[in-house]
Design a protein around this motif. Structure first.
Motif, PDB file in Angstrom:
ATOM      1  N   LYS A 121       0.848  -1.205   0.000  1.00 55.12           N
ATOM      2  CA  LYS A 121       0.000   0.000   0.000  1.00 55.12           C
ATOM      3  C   LYS A 121       0.880   1.251   0.000  1.00 55.12           C
ATOM      4  CE  LYS A 121      -3.401   2.301  -0.050  1.00 55.12           C
ATOM      5  NZ  LYS A 121      -4.150   2.280  -1.267  1.00 55.12           N
ATOM      6  N   ARG A 122       1.918   1.193   0.794  1.00 50.70           N
ATOM      7  CA  ARG A 122       2.761   2.358   0.952  1.00 50.70           C
ATOM      8  C   ARG A 122       3.466   2.692  -0.371  1.00 50.70           C
ATOM      9  NH1 ARG A 122       6.466   2.641   6.202  1.00 50.70           N
ATOM     10  NH2 ARG A 122       4.613   1.531   6.904  1.00 50.70           N
ATOM     11  N   PHE A 182       2.419   2.043  -3.247  1.00 54.08           N
ATOM     12  CA  PHE A 182       1.387   2.531  -4.154  1.00 54.08           C
ATOM     13  C   PHE A 182       1.166   4.035  -3.976  1.00 54.08           C
ATOM     14  CE2 PHE A 182      -3.178   2.434  -5.483  1.00 54.08           C
ATOM     15  CZ  PHE A 182      -2.917   2.013  -6.767  1.00 54.08           C
ATOM     16  N   VAL A 183       1.003   4.424  -2.724  1.00 51.31           N
ATOM     17  CA  VAL A 183       0.757   5.829  -2.427  1.00 51.31           C
ATOM     18  C   VAL A 183       1.965   6.658  -2.832  1.00 51.31           C
ATOM     19  CG1 VAL A 183       0.375   7.477  -0.579  1.00 51.31           C
ATOM     20  CG2 VAL A 183      -0.820   5.295  -0.579  1.00 51.31           C
ATOM     21  N   ALA A 202       2.003   7.362  -6.359  1.00 53.86           N
ATOM     22  CA  ALA A 202       1.054   8.418  -6.699  1.00 53.86           C
ATOM     23  C   ALA A 202       1.676   9.777  -6.433  1.00 53.86           C
ATOM     24  CB  ALA A 202      -0.216   8.261  -5.874  1.00 53.86           C
ATOM     25  N   VAL A 203       2.365   9.865  -5.334  1.00 57.97           N
ATOM     26  CA  VAL A 203       3.012  11.112  -4.964  1.00 57.97           C
ATOM     27  C   VAL A 203       4.031  11.505  -6.021  1.00 57.97           C
ATOM     28  CG1 VAL A 203       4.494  12.224  -3.278  1.00 57.97           C
ATOM     29  CG2 VAL A 203       2.737  10.630  -2.537  1.00 57.97           C
ATOM     30  N   LEU A 209       4.299  10.403  -9.142  1.00 58.08           N
ATOM     31  CA  LEU A 209       3.773  10.573 -10.487  1.00 58.08           C
ATOM     32  C   LEU A 209       2.948  11.834 -10.636  1.00 58.08           C
ATOM     33  CD1 LEU A 209       2.737   6.954 -11.319  1.00 58.08           C
ATOM     34  CD2 LEU A 209       4.607   8.264 -12.283  1.00 58.08           C
TER      35      LEU A 209
END
Lengths: 596, 307, 354
Positions: free
Chosen positions: A2-3, A5-6, A9-10, A12
């Motif tokens: 999960k980490r 993934f986040v 996002a940050v 990108l």
């Protein structure tokens, strides 16, 4: 997992790749211009019936479906004859200025083929005046149909023939002209078949879908909380290109402004009124530069209302016989010197540059730069020294030679006129803005900081609109509250709704600052009855009105916001003007995404 | 404690279930031992202590670095991370972001702690009362609790927030008014179960008053349960504070909280991402640690889990 | 059993009654009145505002407004033409007779209809959230218990706790940007896709004409809101499931089953899982309640046209009839959920006898 993934996002988020834009000049044909999708934060419309609707969400829908009697030009912001979507072909007043004759176009018809005539307008007038329906517009008439007073200026409206409307006013009044436009014509043959004389029956089906309309779009499809879809109406005679280019015009509800902005960037909306906090993104973010945008000066201003009367003892402006009641002054703001001192204390340029990213046009009176009465010479002078001088002059002294502590009353206005025991009190007041607007809160904080530099003890707080801000504003128990007025088109400099003593009513009136200046009212009354409503003669009177407002400072007029509207790259035929960004919708070609 | 255990053993030397009467460790010792081996929980405790220390020391740190949370500098807003004089940049008004985060933490954590303890207090008092006395008192309290919990809590929260405009102190009261029901149910059922047990009957036989029995015998007996409960509610309260800010009913400017900083930062997500991610990460980290701690404590106090 | 259900239903009546009084009282205590919110427009004249206030009946004392809402006013005389004299029979029937009044903001609209328009969306979203939350949580929880102390257990513990620690609105916002803008443009840079959003960035149905297609044709609209919302559920359920599963493992009948030499797989799932699921039913009711309340945030971020947003708007505009109707409907659903969960509990747990 999960980490990661986040984190991705940050990372990108800020590497966004440019879109390719292409341009062509023409729309491909009727209904081939894609779907126009707009976002709205206004919520669901209460009704599709223009006679009972009052909210913007409703008028946003029905303004596509019905003509107006007199059009407002998207290029000048003024009423003009023979405009697309409007009935008037011309009009004239008689010598007395009380009888207005409007000649109607004979070339337009509802989309079932029935010609649009004076009957349609008259049916709407009759319904509005009947008193049977909830209409916020009944106040334009002198009396209701049953004779009860309604408070307006229109005595009578009649139609000598199918293409003439005659409006009789009680007295010549320049601001009454736009009252005529408050009533929206509806297809009388449809409405009278549905309701007959029972106008109240309209209230029972507020969301009835209009079957017959006049406009570039028709056929409402409504999904609660979600969308309103309108289909192109190729029978619309006033279409800019001769046909309606988009096949559909959809309004989607969006609750959150930032979400709306991101969805627009993602391509889900055709057009976006860019929120003030996001305008700088569209100007400077390289990924957003290719979005065509239009920046313009809006038609509303933001201000701090300054209560002139004692907030502990709110009084109406008039007694029962209509005489002006002198009111106890506000302990701090009652003195014009203190109000002026505040205008010298706040660096408005810094506020506009820093907080509003330059998106503001500094004003110091009640009108906007695009208006014919605008006077660019009236500007507050930023001069903290002068501010302190005026405070001292007003009897607010810096007792300890420390500008950081609050000044103290020594023979200030309130001590002189009301209560000598007020001597020794601190120069303190509350500074309130409605909660929820990031920019509003920042401006409040900035005012606090600037005022405290010259010896105020301003206590800033952002408070809830419905439960705190409005009650204290209309209850007249506030000191300084920030608000904005949005002025309808065309903009008229009339001040009667804001500064007349008859609207100084604790609990509901709009002269909540309890401002009264006899000369101002005299001037405004004169300006309303200028023969022929000659703009130049009126402008002369309003020049003086503005000087008075500038000196008396019922409000700390702040700025007219510079707004921004953006469309998707590849949009065609979008020709925005300061007065309308959407008048050419029927010619657009929009690349909005409908299916991911 | 040990002496007592020995007595029991002496009385019943051949009892097969001897280990139940003579635990080699007390509940607390066992919990401590378990936690000391539970690295995630230990990590959470250390992180929380650091966060709390930073928040408490906010004024000291701000002074030392000569940064003030409320000094505006509009010519120097949206400064990036590691800007000179502003280690974590500045916000939209040019206020120092580090010191705002520190002060924001002080208020967010302060609200969470105050509301958690206040609602725990109310919950324990009301629950013990209801469970211990039973009868009409119990029935009406349970009716009230059921009623309150059957209203979706966010609705009630919004209504009450509009009623009492949210400042730190009123928010604590609002959150406590709505937060005590869970604890009450827990304490009530426990008190109900305990009140017929031998040690309570014995205490009563010795002439202890109801109040004394309630607070000296029943409450300590459920201490472990309450600590776990507290840890979880601390985490949820921080989340609730931020959710209220998002809905426009949280603490208002100029008071910084992590919640209103995160919500306000969303407006500047493109221009100054640190204004979103730092408060967001701090909220997530803090809540994460509280939940991890609660989870670890629950396991540590659980008598059914073998070592 | 029937008697038990009946008793529970009867108990719900005073609860509902209490809810309406509490909410009505708080609602009227909040300063500010609906009229100044509805008519904050300098063009609307003073006496029109007064007329509106009397029409809406918001200037009456609390008990009058509450009673009119509850039992109506058709049995008494009211002042219909607002001249200060009682001259006609009232026309409100009160909610006890199914009349929820008329919305203040959407004049002429029945609050029940306004809610009905949106209830489907709320139920749809929450059903999926509940399904994903429970099934995902159960699976992870059982496996974590079986592999207690091992890597899987530790990893899922971290994942579960992290999942409920992120503020939902922030998570939702990041998901929207990630799947709407960042990922598609990143992929486009590598020649994959057109740079358009991979998943819809909000809404419930495609924004085109023709109403909302059946749910199986628009499942992709559910992915982001359901994932953002179910994360907390998965976390909660998995921790709870792990704990009850461990209780079950340590119980005598499991030891007996192992001792009998039954195959491990069948012991775990036939005996362990089934027994562990019983206490779970207790949490179903509160979970439903939490979703009804908590969905305001998800609905707001993902523009999901549910009841939460309607109520939120009603609260802001002081639309008393809509607030009360949503609270009543929400509470009925919530109480129903609690009763259902008790009944399920009674069915699943053989030790409970009524």
């Amino acid at each position: 997992m999960k980490r990661v993934f986040v984190l991705a996002a940050v990372l990108l988020l800020w590497i966004v790749l440019p879109l390719s834009a292409q341009d062509a000049d023409e729309a491909p044909g009727p209904g081939l211009g894609g779907i126009v999708i707009t976002s709205s934060t206004a919520g669901d419309p209460a009704t599709f019936n223009p006679l009972i609707g009052g909210d913007t969400a409703s008028s946003d829908v029905y303004s596509w479906l019905y003509p107006s009697i007199i059009g407002v030009s998207p290029f000048t912001g003024l009423e003009e004859p023979n405009l697309a979507g409007a009935m008037a072909a011309g009009w004239e007043y008689d010598e007395s200025g009380t009888v207005l004759t409007i000649h109607l176009r004979q070339d337009i018809a509802w989309n079932d083929g029935t010609p649009i005539t004076s009957t349609d307008y008259l049916w709407a007038v009759e319904a509005t005046r009947s008193g049977q329906i909830d209409s916020p517009r009944a106040g334009i008439f002198e009396t209701m149909a049953d004779g009860t007073p309604a408070g307006g200026n229109i005595v009578n409206i009649e139609a000598p023939d199918d293409y003439t409307v005659v409006v009789t006013f009680n007295k010549a009044d320049c601001i009454s002209f736009s009252d005529v436009n408050d009533v929206t014509p509806v297809p009388a043959h449809v409405f009278s078949a549905l309701y007959g004389d029972d106008f109240a029956a309209m209230m029972d089906e507020p969301r009835r879908i209009p079957t017959v309309s006049f406009g570039a779009f028709k056929d409402v499809e409504f999904a609660a909380g979600e969308r309103i879809s309108l289909l192109a109406d190729q029978d619309y005679p006033d279409a800019m290109l001769g046909f309606v280019s988009p096949s559909e015009n959809v309004t989607l509800q969006v609750a959150d402004e930032n979400v709306a902005t991101e969805r627009f960037i993602g391509g889900e909306f055709s057009i976006l009124g860019v929120p003030a906090t996001r305008q700088e993104d569209f100007r400077s973010d390289p990924d957003l530069k290719e979005f065509p945008r239009f920046e313009f000066t809006g038609n509303g201003f933001t201000f701090f209302g300054m209560n002139h009367a004692n907030p502990d003892n709110p009084q109406p402006g008039l007694d029962e016989d209509g005489n002006v009641i002198p009111q106890e002054p506000h302990p701090v703001l009652g003195d014009v010197l203190v109000r002026q001192a505040i205008s010298h204390a706040v660096d408005m340029d810094a506020l506009i540059e820093g907080i509003r990213d330059g998106n503001g046009f500094k004003v110091a009176t009640h009108t906007i730069p695009t208006s014919w009465v605008y006077n660019p010479e009236l500007q507050y002078e930023y001069n903290p020294e002068l501010a302190m001088e005026k405070l001292t002059q007003a009897g607010w002294l810096d007792h300890d030679d420390n500008p950081d502590t609050a000044r103290i009353c020594q023979d200030c206005l309130f001590a002189r006129e009301v209560d000598a025991e007020f001597n020794g009190s601190e120069l303190t007041l509350d500074l309130h803005v409605p909660a929820g607007s990031e920019i509003g809160e920042q401006m409040g904080l900035f005012f606090q900081a600037e005022m405290n530099k010259v010896g105020f003890n301003a206590i800033f707080e952002a408070i809830d609109w419905g439960s705190a801000f409005l009650p204290e504003l209309t209850g007249q128990t506030f000191d300084m509250n920030m608000l904005g007025w949005s002025l309808g088109l065309p903009v008229d400099p009339d001040i009667s709704p804001f500064y007349y003593p008859d609207v100084d009513v604790p609990g509901s009136g709009f002269n909540f600052v309890s401002y009264y200046n006899a000369e101002l009212i005299e001037l405004n009354d004169q300006a309303r009855v200028v023969p022929g409503c000659d703009t130049e003669a009126r402008a002369e009177l309003y020049a003086r009105v503005q000087e008075i407002l500038f000196n008396d400072m019922p409000y700390f007029f702040m700025y007219v916001s510079e707004s921004m509207t953006a469309v998707l790259p590849g949009t065609k035929n979008w020709n925005p003007t300061p007065f309308s960004r959407t008048y050419s919708t029927d010619a657009w070609v929009s690349p909005a995404v409908t299916q991911p | 404690m040990k002496a007592k255990s020995r007595n029991i053993r002496a009385l019943a030397p051949e009892n097969r279930e001897e280990y139940e009467f003579t635990p080699s460790l007390t509940m607390w010792q066992r919990a401590l031992k378990r936690i000391s081996r539970d690295r995630p929980t230990l990590g959470a405790i250390v992180t929380l202590l650091i966060l709390a220390a930073f928040s408490i020391l906010a004024p000291v740190i701000s002074d030392a670095l000569q940064i003030d949370p409320n000094t505006q500098d509009l010519r120097n807003n949206y400064a990036e991370l590691f800007a000179i004089g502003h280690p974590l940049g500045t916000d939209e008004l040019g206020r120092d972001h580090l010191s705002r985060l520190l002060y924001g933490g002080q208020i967010s954590l302060g609200i969470a702690f105050a509301a958690a303890f206040l609602s725990l207090g109310i919950g324990v008092a009301v629950g013990a009362f209801a469970g211990f006395y039973g009868g009409i008192a119990d029935d009406s309290i349970i009716w009230f609790v059921t009623t309150l919990t059957s209203i979706p809590s966010l609705f009630l929260l919004i209504l009450i927030s509009a009623l009492l405009s949210p400042r730190p102190t009123t928010l604590v009261i609002i959150l406590s008014i709505l937060g005590w029901t869970g604890t009450t149910r827990l304490v009530r059922s426990e008190a109900y179960a305990i009140r017929e047990q031998e040690f309570v009957i014995a205490a009563r036989a010795l002439g202890a008053s109801n109040l004394r029995i309630m607070f000296l015998h029943i409450v300590p007996n459920m201490f472990s349960l309450l600590i776990v409960d507290l840890s979880f509610s601390l985490g949820s309260l921080i989340l609730t504070e931020s959710a209220l800010s998002f809905l426009g009913f949280g603490i208002r400017a100029p008071t910084p909280t992590w919640g209103n900083m995160l919500n306000g930062g969303l407006d500047y997500a493109r221009r100054a991402p640190h204004l979103v991610f730092l408060p967001g990460l701090l909220i997530t980290l803090t809540v994460f640690c509280f939940f991890l701690l609660g989870d670890g404590l629950r396991d540590a106090f659980d008598p059914k889990i073998a070592d | 059993m029937q008697e038990y259900i009946l008793r529970r239903l009867l108990q719900a009546i005073p609860t509902l009654f209490g809810i309406t009084i509490i909410v009505y009282a708080i609602m009227l205590l909040v300063p500010g009145d609906p009229v100044s919110l509805l008519a904050f427009d300098p063009k609307i004249r003073q006496d029109e505002r007064e007329r509106l206030a009397r029409q809406l009946g918001v200037s009456d004392p609390f008990y009058i407004q509450y009673l009119r809402w509850l039992i109506g006013d058709d049995w008494m005389m009211v002042d219909s033409n607002l001249d200060g004299e009682l001259d006609a029979w009232g026309d409100n029937y009160g909610i006890l007779r199914g009349d929820f009044g008329t919305s203040f903001k959407f004049r002429g609209s029945n609050p029940l209809e306004l809610i009905g328009e949106r209830l489907g969306a709320t139920i749809e979203l929450n059903t999926f959230v509940l399904l994903l939350g429970t099934s995902g949580g159960l699976m992870i929880g059982v496996l974590a218990a079986v592999y207690r102390g091992r890597m899987f257990d530790r990893a899922t513990r971290m994942f579960a706790v992290l999942g409920i620690s992120i503020p939902t609105f922030w998570l939702g916002f990041m998901l929207i940007i990630l799947f709407g803008i960042v990922l598609p443009r990143f992929l486009e840079g590598y020649g994959v896709g057109s740079g358009r959003p991979i998943l819809p960035m909000g809404g419930r149905c495609p924004p085109v004409r023709g109403g909302c297609p059946p749910i199986y044709e628009r499942l992709h609209y559910l992915i982001l809101p359901v994932s953002a919302s179910a994360l907390g559920g998965i976390a909660g359920w998995s921790r709870f499931m792990r704990a009850t599963m461990l209780d079950t493992i340590n119980s005598d009948f499991m030891r007996t089953a192992f001792a009998k030499g039954l195959p491990a797989r069948s012991v775990w799932y036939r005996h362990g899982f089934r027994n562990a699921i019983a206490p779970l039913t207790v949490f179903l009711g509160p979970a439903i309640l939490g979703l009804i309340g908590g969905s305001v945030i998800i609905e707001r971020i993902f523009t999901w046209p549910g009841v939460g947003l309607l109520l939120y708007d009603a609260l802001l505009s002081r639309d008393h009839p809509v607030i009360m109707a949503s609270v009543v409907i929400g509470s009925v659903l919530a109480i129903g959920g609690l009763i259902l969960s008790d009944i399920l509990h009674a069915i699943f747990d053989p030790r409970i006898r009524y």
